[in-house]
Design an enzyme around this catalytic site. Structure first.
Site, PDB file in Angstrom:
ATOM      1  N   LYS A 129       0.866  -1.182   0.000  1.00 57.69           N
ATOM      2  CA  LYS A 129       0.000   0.000   0.000  1.00 57.69           C
ATOM      3  C   LYS A 129       0.898   1.225   0.000  1.00 57.69           C
ATOM      4  CE  LYS A 129      -4.372   1.155   0.164  1.00 57.69           C
ATOM      5  NZ  LYS A 129      -5.591   0.477  -0.306  1.00 57.69           N
ATOM      6  N   ASP A 169      -6.995   4.377  -4.689  1.00 53.44           N
ATOM      7  CA  ASP A 169      -7.630   4.295  -3.363  1.00 53.44           C
ATOM      8  C   ASP A 169      -8.246   5.679  -3.137  1.00 53.44           C
ATOM      9  OD1 ASP A 169      -7.824   2.485  -0.832  1.00 53.44           O
ATOM     10  OD2 ASP A 169      -7.244   4.409   0.000  1.00 53.44           O
TER      11      ASP A 169
HETATM   12  P1  NDP Z   1     -12.869   8.008  -3.157  1.00 49.57           P
HETATM   13  O1  NDP Z   1     -11.795   8.975  -2.953  1.00 49.57           O
HETATM   14  O2  NDP Z   1     -13.422   7.770  -4.513  1.00 49.57           O
HETATM   15  O3  NDP Z   1     -14.106   8.360  -2.198  1.00 49.57           O
HETATM   16  C1  NDP Z   1     -13.969   8.420  -0.821  1.00 49.57           C
HETATM   17  C2  NDP Z   1     -15.290   8.857  -0.227  1.00 49.57           C
HETATM   18  O4  NDP Z   1     -15.224   8.759   1.191  1.00 49.57           O
HETATM   19  C3  NDP Z   1     -15.609  10.293  -0.547  1.00 49.57           C
HETATM   20  O5  NDP Z   1     -16.998  10.469  -0.573  1.00 49.57           O
HETATM   21  C4  NDP Z   1     -14.982  11.019   0.651  1.00 49.57           C
HETATM   22  O6  NDP Z   1     -15.543  12.307   0.916  1.00 49.57           O
HETATM   23  C5  NDP Z   1     -15.299  10.072   1.776  1.00 49.57           C
HETATM   24  N1  NDP Z   1     -14.286  10.218   2.824  1.00 49.57           N
HETATM   25  C6  NDP Z   1     -12.945  10.089   2.698  1.00 49.57           C
HETATM   26  N2  NDP Z   1     -12.326  10.324   3.859  1.00 49.57           N
HETATM   27  C7  NDP Z   1     -13.311  10.613   4.732  1.00 49.57           C
HETATM   28  C8  NDP Z   1     -13.331  10.941   6.089  1.00 49.57           C
HETATM   29  N3  NDP Z   1     -12.195  11.060   6.812  1.00 49.57           N
HETATM   30  N4  NDP Z   1     -14.542  11.147   6.679  1.00 49.57           N
HETATM   31  C9  NDP Z   1     -15.689  11.036   5.965  1.00 49.57           C
HETATM   32  N5  NDP Z   1     -15.731  10.738   4.662  1.00 49.57           N
HETATM   33  C10 NDP Z   1     -14.569  10.528   4.075  1.00 49.57           C
HETATM   34  O7  NDP Z   1     -12.329   6.627  -2.522  1.00 49.57           O
HETATM   35  P2  NDP Z   1     -12.854   5.150  -2.748  1.00 49.57           P
HETATM   36  O8  NDP Z   1     -14.326   5.128  -2.953  1.00 49.57           O
HETATM   37  O9  NDP Z   1     -11.960   4.515  -3.743  1.00 49.57           O
HETATM   38  O10 NDP Z   1     -12.495   4.497  -1.347  1.00 49.57           O
HETATM   39  C11 NDP Z   1     -13.418   4.448  -0.252  1.00 49.57           C
HETATM   40  C12 NDP Z   1     -12.993   3.370   0.735  1.00 49.57           C
HETATM   41  O11 NDP Z   1     -12.970   2.102   0.067  1.00 49.57           O
HETATM   42  C13 NDP Z   1     -11.592   3.542   1.335  1.00 49.57           C
HETATM   43  O12 NDP Z   1     -11.583   3.048   2.660  1.00 49.57           O
HETATM   44  C14 NDP Z   1     -10.727   2.632   0.463  1.00 49.57           C
HETATM   45  O13 NDP Z   1      -9.560   2.203   1.125  1.00 49.57           O
HETATM   46  C15 NDP Z   1     -11.696   1.482   0.237  1.00 49.57           C
HETATM   47  N6  NDP Z   1     -11.397   0.642  -0.925  1.00 49.57           N
HETATM   48  C16 NDP Z   1     -11.336   1.168  -2.181  1.00 49.57           C
HETATM   49  C17 NDP Z   1     -11.080   0.349  -3.261  1.00 49.57           C
HETATM   50  C18 NDP Z   1     -11.100   0.855  -4.665  1.00 49.57           C
HETATM   51  O14 NDP Z   1     -11.042   0.017  -5.588  1.00 49.57           O
HETATM   52  N7  NDP Z   1     -11.217   2.143  -4.915  1.00 49.57           N
HETATM   53  C19 NDP Z   1     -10.799  -1.083  -3.076  1.00 49.57           C
HETATM   54  C20 NDP Z   1     -10.970  -1.553  -1.727  1.00 49.57           C
HETATM   55  C21 NDP Z   1     -11.223  -0.698  -0.707  1.00 49.57           C
HETATM   56  P3  NDP Z   1     -14.735  13.632   0.466  1.00 49.57           P
HETATM   57  O15 NDP Z   1     -14.905  13.705  -1.010  1.00 49.57           O
HETATM   58  O16 NDP Z   1     -15.419  14.714   1.207  1.00 49.57           O
HETATM   59  O17 NDP Z   1     -13.313  13.426   0.898  1.00 49.57           O
END
Ligand code: NDP
Length: 448
Positions: A129, A169
């Site tokens: 990671k 991510d």
């Molecule tokens: P994105 O950046 O596309 O979206 C993240 C979302 O979560 C946004 O809506 C963001 O809001 C919100 N967010 C991020 N940090 C916080 C926080 N501290 N408090 C509240 N909301 C928050 O990321 P992903 O959708 O790719 O990832 C989301 C989760 O899924 C993560 O935990 C990631 O590790 C996990 N994941 C992702 C994978 C992938 O293929 N993308 C695979 C496996 C797991 P804002 O825009 O306001 O920051």
């Protein structure tokens, strides 16, 4: 669950001493060690081989300076990370997180989780990671490009298609992967599948964008079916509104559920009529706006400031898809009070240990992240296969393989839980099944 096994208690003590100041890493390790208690009793050979002592220490941790110039001509400096956690079953594989909260403890916890997750996919991928404390929010395309180029200028010395293959991510989507891929190709003068999540015109896989959200719903569907339930006519609450949340919303809706809430880091929206996903995609994927803009075009919807309140909305199924530790004990108790039947994790480690205890003590079906969100990395594995073959598979082919992988992950978790006397505890099942494959490989390869 407390650790009563003396050997594992000793390992955890060492981890706490060595990694003081990294609570997320300690939390992730503690959860796995708790699940491994029945395994160490049955498998003294793995203890003898020092497998667990080695697993709690990453193989390699790289930290570097990332200087770049902003639109005002001012030099900015961020910190870059890549943790090459474990390569026992394949090249290091795992995403790059760009978020101001990133520090070595977050990257280590994510790398540790990734080892078991990748093992569960059945594909030959080790765990890694990386990321940076850079915040893409509010930056121009030019600033994001200059950051990504500087980041890759150092990272490219440490990765490669047979060594370490990063992906997206939080904060790293198609735009960032494109800039990083371009810089890798320019410096190394080679066109290889060194990153996944690439655009479709230069080696990306169909269905990779959808994979984590779709896979989460495929896993959840298996878990529900095994317990006489389904998505049909269920009310679903999903946190986040990024890549995972958007495609989980799409698939849950296709499977017959109504998704009524989404969020971002400022607040959440509630739409009793069901979320209008086309509007969310336009706001988040195209215009990069805040989720609160949704209510300006949907008169029946409500917006509330703050993220936590989303778990007070009554729902049958909760899919946390934002970030770590977003559901605490209090939120978990609200889910129980509102008769929620299942929680499955799209985000990594979104439930605190106290919240998990509430789920397990109250009969909520619980799909842990390392199993439930493994569809993203599994499809990245399929992207690597297509890159090696220099072929592109159809959307249906990739989606079909993803669906089969998620079914097999559920089966492994279910069977391991049963075999070790914890039927229905899919968290223990995921930890045990993911661990055993890596442990056998580490033992076979000797003390390295
Ligand atoms: P994105 O950046 O596309 O979206 C993240 C979302 O979560 C946004 O809506 C963001 O809001 C919100 N967010 C991020 N940090 C916080 C926080 N501290 N408090 C509240 N909301 C928050 O990321 P992903 O959708 O790719 O990832 C989301 C989760 O899924 C993560 O935990 C990631 O590790 C996990 N994941 C992702 C994978 C992938 O293929 N993308 C695979 C496996 C797991 P804002 O825009 O306001 O920051």
């Amino acid at each position: 669950m407390a650790i009563t096994n003396a050997y594992l208690a000793g390992v955890l003590e060492t981890v706490k001493k060595r990694n003081a100041g990294e609570p997320e890493f300690i939390q992730a390790v503690t959860e796995v060690l708790e699940s491994l208690q029945p395994v160490v009793e049955r498998r003294p050979d793995l203890v003898e081989a020092g497998v667990i002592d080695r697993l709690v220490e990453p193989e390699r941790q790289i930290i570097f300076r990332v200087p770049w110039v902003d639109d005002n001509g001012k030099v900015q400096v961020n910190r870059g990370f890549r943790v090459q956690y474990n390569s026992a079953i394949g090249p290091y594989k795992g995403g790059l997180r760009l978020h101001p909260s990133v520090y070595i403890g977050i990257i280590k916890f994510l790398g540790f989780e990734q080892v078991f997750k990748n093992s569960l996919t059945t594909l030959p991928m080790g765990g890694g990671k990386g990321g940076s404390d850079f915040d893409p929010k509010g930056k121009s395309d030019g600033e994001v490009m200059r950051f990504c180029q500087s980041f890759m200028t150092e990272l490219c010395k440490h990765i490669g298609p047979d060594c370490d293959v990063p992906a997206g991510d939080i904060g790293t989507g198609a735009r960032e992967i494109g800039y990083m891929f371009g810089q890798y190709k320019r410096i190394r003068n080679e066109f290889t599948g060194v990153l996944t999540g690439k655009g479709l015109t230069y080696g990306g896989s169909l269905a990779r964008t959808e994979a984590t959200g779709y896979g989460l719903c495929y896993f959840t569907d298996e878990m529900l079916k095994a317990n006489g339930e389904s998505f049909k006519n269920k009310t679903v609450v999903i946190s986040g509104s990024g890549n995972v949340a958007i495609y989980a919303t799409q698939k849950a809706t296709e499977l017959g559920a109504k998704v009524v809430a989404l969020s971002d880091s400022n607040g959440y929206i509630f739409d009793k009529n069901g979320i209008d996903l086309a509007c969310v995609k336009q706001l988040k994927e195209v215009e990069r706006k805040r989720i609160k803009e949704y209510v300006t075009t949907h008169a029946d919807a409500e917006y509330h400031e703050g993220c936590k309140g989303i778990w007070s909305i009554p729902c049958d199924i909760a899919l946390p898809c934002a970030t770590q530790n977003e559901i605490d004990k209090e939120s978990a108790e609200l889910l129980v009070k509102n008769n929620c039947i299942a929680v499955a994790e799209g985000a990594n480690m979104p439930s605190t240990p106290e919240a998990i205890e509430v789920y397990l003590n109250n009969g909520i079906l619980y799909g842990p992240a390392k199993a439930a969100n493994a569809g993203g990395v599994a499809t990245s594995g399929l992207e690597m296969s297509q890159n090696s073959e220099r072929l592109s598979w159809t959307f249906e082919e990739v989606d079909g393989k993803l669906h089969d992988i998620m079914k097999s992950i559920f089966k492994s978790c279910d069977e391991a839980a049963k075999e070790y006397g914890m039927e229905g505890n899919y968290m223990a099942g995921a930890n045990i099944a993911g661990f055993l494959k890596v442990a056998e490989a580490m033992k076979a390869q000797g003390c390295v």
